[in-house]
Design a protein around this motif. Sequence first.
Motif, PDB file in Angstrom:
ATOM      1  N   UNK A  28       5.239 -12.625   4.632  1.00 58.88           N
ATOM      2  CA  UNK A  28       6.420 -13.481   4.707  1.00 58.88           C
ATOM      3  C   UNK A  28       7.244 -13.766   5.789  1.00 58.88           C
ATOM      4  N   UNK A 104      -1.049  -3.668   5.986  1.00 57.06           N
ATOM      5  CA  UNK A 104      -0.153  -4.684   5.346  1.00 57.06           C
ATOM      6  C   UNK A 104      -0.763  -5.348   4.128  1.00 57.06           C
ATOM      7  N   UNK A 106      -2.519  -4.081   1.990  1.00 61.22           N
ATOM      8  CA  UNK A 106      -2.480  -3.230   0.917  1.00 61.22           C
ATOM      9  C   UNK A 106      -1.093  -3.100   0.159  1.00 61.22           C
ATOM     10  N   UNK A 107      -0.120  -3.123   1.065  1.00 64.89           N
ATOM     11  CA  UNK A 107       1.346  -3.175   0.597  1.00 64.89           C
ATOM     12  C   UNK A 107       1.461  -4.531  -0.142  1.00 64.89           C
ATOM     13  N   UNK A 109      -0.750  -5.791  -1.790  1.00 65.35           N
ATOM     14  CA  UNK A 109      -1.652  -6.067  -2.843  1.00 65.35           C
ATOM     15  C   UNK A 109      -2.671  -7.114  -3.009  1.00 65.35           C
ATOM     16  N   UNK A 117     -10.282  -1.273   0.124  1.00 75.14           N
ATOM     17  CA  UNK A 117      -9.786  -0.016  -0.239  1.00 75.14           C
ATOM     18  C   UNK A 117     -11.254   0.345  -0.913  1.00 75.14           C
ATOM     19  N   UNK A 163       8.361   6.019  11.247  1.00 78.37           N
ATOM     20  CA  UNK A 163       9.244   6.962  10.969  1.00 78.37           C
ATOM     21  C   UNK A 163       8.781   8.464  11.015  1.00 78.37           C
TER      22      UNK A 163
ATOM     23  N   UNK B  28      12.229  -9.662   2.473  1.00 81.64           N
ATOM     24  CA  UNK B  28      12.268 -11.188   2.891  1.00 81.64           C
ATOM     25  C   UNK B  28      11.823 -12.051   1.621  1.00 81.64           C
ATOM     26  N   UNK B  29      11.076 -11.562   0.783  1.00 83.18           N
ATOM     27  CA  UNK B  29      10.754 -12.180  -0.428  1.00 83.18           C
ATOM     28  C   UNK B  29      11.650 -12.659  -1.347  1.00 83.18           C
ATOM     29  N   UNK B 103      10.447   3.436  -0.135  1.00 84.41           N
ATOM     30  CA  UNK B 103       8.994   3.204   0.381  1.00 84.41           C
ATOM     31  C   UNK B 103       9.002   1.680   1.085  1.00 84.41           C
ATOM     32  N   UNK B 106      10.660   2.039   4.316  1.00 86.51           N
ATOM     33  CA  UNK B 106       9.729   2.700   5.437  1.00 86.51           C
ATOM     34  C   UNK B 106       8.833   1.407   5.923  1.00 86.51           C
ATOM     35  N   UNK B 107       8.426   0.976   5.116  1.00 87.59           N
ATOM     36  CA  UNK B 107       7.388  -0.332   5.565  1.00 87.59           C
ATOM     37  C   UNK B 107       8.017  -1.155   6.634  1.00 87.59           C
ATOM     38  N   UNK B 109      10.653  -0.212   8.302  1.00 88.39           N
ATOM     39  CA  UNK B 109      11.076   0.565   9.415  1.00 88.39           C
ATOM     40  C   UNK B 109      12.680   0.486   9.779  1.00 88.39           C
ATOM     41  N   UNK B 159       3.068   4.080  -2.242  1.00 89.77           N
ATOM     42  CA  UNK B 159       3.010   3.040  -1.231  1.00 89.77           C
ATOM     43  C   UNK B 159       1.793   2.140  -1.629  1.00 89.77           C
ATOM     44  N   UNK B 160       0.604   2.894  -1.707  1.00 89.02           N
ATOM     45  CA  UNK B 160      -0.616   2.200  -1.806  1.00 89.02           C
ATOM     46  C   UNK B 160      -1.080   2.266  -3.257  1.00 89.02           C
ATOM     47  N   UNK B 162      -1.323   0.606  -6.034  1.00 92.49           N
ATOM     48  CA  UNK B 162      -2.301  -0.536  -6.820  1.00 92.49           C
ATOM     49  C   UNK B 162      -3.728  -0.343  -6.513  1.00 92.49           C
ATOM     50  N   UNK B 163      -4.070  -0.635  -5.208  1.00 92.82           N
ATOM     51  CA  UNK B 163      -5.264  -0.706  -5.143  1.00 92.82           C
ATOM     52  C   UNK B 163      -6.055   0.506  -5.218  1.00 92.82           C
TER      53      UNK B 163
END
Lengths: 221, 221
Positions: A28, A104, A106-107, A109, A117, A163, B28-29, B103, B106-107, B109, B159-160, B162-163
Amino acid sequence: MCSAQSDLTAQAKIRNAAIAHFARDGFQKTNLRAIAATAGVSAGLVIHHFGSKDKLRSACDDHVLRTLVRRARDDARPAGMQDVLREFMSNPEEYRLQVQYMVRAIEEDTPAAATFVDTMVDESEEILRAGIADGSMRPSSDVRALAVLNVLISLATLNMAPPLARALGHERFGPEVLRRMVLPTLELYTHGMYADDAPLKAAQAAWEAAQDPSNSPNKDE
Amino acid sequence: MCSAQSDLTAQAKIRNAAIAHFARDGFQKTNLRAIAATAGVSAGLVIHHFGSKDKLRSACDDHVLRTLVRRARDDARPAGMQDVLREFMSNPEEYRLQVQYMVRAIEEDTPAAATFVDTMVDESEEILRAGIADGSMRPSSDVRALAVLNVLISLATLNMAPPLARALGHERFGPEVLRRMVLPTLELYTHGMYADDAPLKAAQAAWEAAQDPSNSPNKDE
DNA sequence: GTCTATATAATGATAGAC
DNA sequence: GTCTATCATTATATAGAC
């Protein structure tokens, strides 16, 4: 992928620039003009070659996926965190970028992330089963889930690097932080964290009780 | 944070809506009109109350951070993954949203994420030290790094999600996936993954060799 | 405090020259 | 194949009425 940037076609330069920007800033946040500037071309050419920003992303997905899956098949090993991160150190420029690109993905999805994965977990599971068979690894109640846990730990280290590095007193993630994480991780993998198996036994008992309907609070079902 | 939505001021409704959107879709989105729609107000009012989208994010950061840190101080425990996730299940509505918000932070930062991670690691370290002191936990060569590893595993699961859920054959992350991950994690925490300490010993030896200059390949430095 | 209307900027995408 | 110029859309932010 080993050629100098100046030897590449404009299309390849755009794709590589896009991978770098998507990996660093996310999909994005990245705009086509920034990609074009990095690639040294005009913004119009990006669309001319790829049709749209989404199709550009798909092209990047395919390219990164092919590269990473090929590498994973070459040198996958059962050390969990170590696998990805050893590559991450030994080849700090290109491989790291592609791993971060997938993190990214993965984040967000995306389909490519799911494939990545899945491949990682498949490889990890295969290696775990081989290790259990030859006696170097302990048996597990759920090898597939353990493989997921391994992949999780590997990728998360990259994903949450900034972090976590600061939590260890460093400005940013680098070899020093990595070195400091490796030993505790191996210790955990070797003999765990708990002094005895009381927490595990308690969880197993709780799980079995939940499975057994006769112990359920509402048994008149 | 326990009042009905209709009892809240418009400012609070906007902030809550923003937290939900930022957590779900990322900063952003998310656009201000969507936040305004969820809050049931106009887009202009969002700016009127918070000045800008960035300042709105800061307000959300502060609010989520305060809530989560307070909870962490209340009921932190040394089970790593379990801590966050037990709350995640028992309080699926609000707490889960706030964890997912962090989460995302953190992504990206953000400063709030750094504070959050620091607090989590501090708590985890404190608990580890207490466990080591009372004999329920094994000693570690680097307690701080082990605490980082614990936090890493906890947050990465979300964070991960779904996959990783699909890699286990499920449509999405939920109680079933969680249950399937808990036992292997506890097994890992209880007795590790390796059958013996050969990998650990090898890594320790390699590290000590790297520390000792007399074994270095270029000793004429 | 809250809304509507609007200015301003950024961005994805198109058209046509070279 | 590549560029410049431009369009159309979207999103942030402002201004002013109520």
